[in-house]
Design an enzyme around this catalytic site. Structure first.
Site, PDB file in Angstrom:
ATOM      1  N   ASP B  37       0.850  -1.190   0.000  1.00  0.00           N
ATOM      2  CA  ASP B  37       0.000   0.000   0.000  1.00  0.00           C
ATOM      3  C   ASP B  37       0.893   1.250   0.000  1.00  0.00           C
ATOM      4  O   ASP B  37       2.123   1.144  -0.052  1.00  0.00           O
ATOM      5  CB  ASP B  37      -0.986  -0.022   1.174  1.00  0.00           C
ATOM      6  CG  ASP B  37      -0.281  -0.005   2.532  1.00  0.00           C
ATOM      7  OD1 ASP B  37       0.949   0.183   2.576  1.00  0.00           O
ATOM      8  OD2 ASP B  37      -0.973  -0.194   3.549  1.00  0.00           O
ATOM      9  N   SER B  38       0.269   2.423   0.044  1.00  0.00           N
ATOM     10  CA  SER B  38       1.055   3.661  -0.106  1.00  0.00           C
ATOM     11  C   SER B  38       2.101   3.811   1.006  1.00  0.00           C
ATOM     12  O   SER B  38       3.214   4.279   0.769  1.00  0.00           O
ATOM     13  CB  SER B  38       0.127   4.874  -0.124  1.00  0.00           C
ATOM     14  OG  SER B  38      -0.662   4.909   1.050  1.00  0.00           O
TER      15      SER B  38
END
Lengths: 266, 79
Positions: B37-38
């Site tokens: 994820d980010s």
């Protein structure tokens, strides 16, 4: 090299959900007042504690010695939270010496009280630098280590009743402390996916060096009349709230502002 | 030299993304294959920057989609 992590024997008396055994904590501005009480309380619950100070090395070292003498683990680390390079180096040193970082308590703060008409831009910059930028920089430097701590990771930021309610003569301080709440809520979103919680504690009027000198006489009586519990709070009572948020018991609480103010802002 | 960069990058990817070594090769996409994820991407970039003493600007980070992209980026900047 990581310090051998000892816990005071008293920490075993606490239920496991409130114990901080094995956790590593950094408390900024911990040589005096509320920060001092927080560092001491976290150590009593079993955490290894880094006591940050900027000018008051003597009291910080004395607290370190006191914790170590009680069987705990503590180090004293001097750095200015408003200086990005110093914060990076300081946090790095803490991580190396304690062998990681699980809990960051952003307590370092200053207050300059003046009516808006008398406020100077230098005073404003000075307050924002320590209270808001300092909190931000420490969060930034610590967050990668806290992410590694996963669900043990905690950020606890000291706000103030004034950050939510405002107060005449404290517009700069209130702005910095309201800013801390906005930052806390944003970081709670950012770090939640790793189980790291981010909360604020908002003390009311607490008996410290900072308040004893500035609030006395009739102003003190008027203030007490506004506090439903009828007394000024103790630094230890703020430390209890911080220790709770740092503990496993508070794992499902994030983005919260915990008011410790005797009912001043109900 | 370049082989060792490749090995080191893969080692960091495995460590940062909690991936199995056998699942990580140059063709793998960070977000699609390795479920980054980010926040994981940011952690990975920080780890790469620290290990190789490079600065990876945000607009460059957006272009690094696969393990191979990361290896090439580091190789190009540490020659």
């Amino acid at each position: 090299m990581a310090a051998e992590h000892a816990s005071p024997s008293a920490s075993k008396d606490w239920p496991e959900s409130l114990r901080l055994t094995g956790r590593k904590a950094l408390v900024t501005g911990a040589s005096r007042g509320i920060g001092h009480a927080i560092a001491k309380t976290l150590a009593e619950r079993g955490a290894a504690v880094a006591i940050n100070y900027v000018a008051s090395e003597g009291p910080a070292v004395a607290l370190r010695d006191e914790i170590v003498a009680a069987g705990g683990t503590a180090i004293a680390v001097g750095f200015d939270v408003g200086d990005p390079a110093a914060v990076d180096a300081g946090v790095k040193g803490v991580v190396e010496q304690l062998g990681g970082l699980d809990i960051l308590v952003n307590n370092a703060g200053i207050s300059i009280d003046a009516l808006l008409l008398r406020v100077s831009p230098d005073d404003l910059r000075s307050i924002l630098r320590t209270n808001l930028e300092g909190t931000f920089l420490c969060c930034k430097a610590a967050s990668r280590h806290l992410l590694r701590a996963r669900a043990a990771g905690r950020i606890i930021n000291l706000s103030s009743v004034v950050g939510e309610q405002g107060n005449a003569g404290q517009s700069m301080y209130a702005a910095s402390k309201a800013g801390v709440i906005g930052m806390t809520k944003s970081l709670a979103h950012e770090l939640a996916s790793r189980g790291v919680t981010v909360n604020a504690v908002a003390p009311g009027f607490i008996e410290t060096d900072m308040t004893a000198s500035s609030i006395n006489g009739p102003a003190r009586d008027a203030l007490l009349a506004k506090i439903p519990l009828g007394r000024v709070g103790l630094a230890e009572e703020v430390a209890e709230a911080v220790a709770f948020l740092a503990a496993p018991a508070a794992a499902y609480i994030t983005g919260h502002v915990l008011r410790v103010n005797g009912g001043l802002a109900i | 030299m370049s082989d060792s960069i490749k090995e080191k990058v893969i080692e960091i990817v495995v460590d940062q993304l909690d991936a199995k070594p056998e699942d990580v090769d140059e063709s793998k996409s960070f977000t699609e294959d390795l479920q980054a994820d980010s926040l994981a991407i940011v952690e990975l970039v920080l780890a790469l920057e620290e290990k190789f003493e490079v600065k990876i600007p945000d607009d460059e980070v957006d272009k690094i989609k696969t393990v191979g992209d990361a290896i090439k980026y580091i190789q190009d900047r540490t020659k």
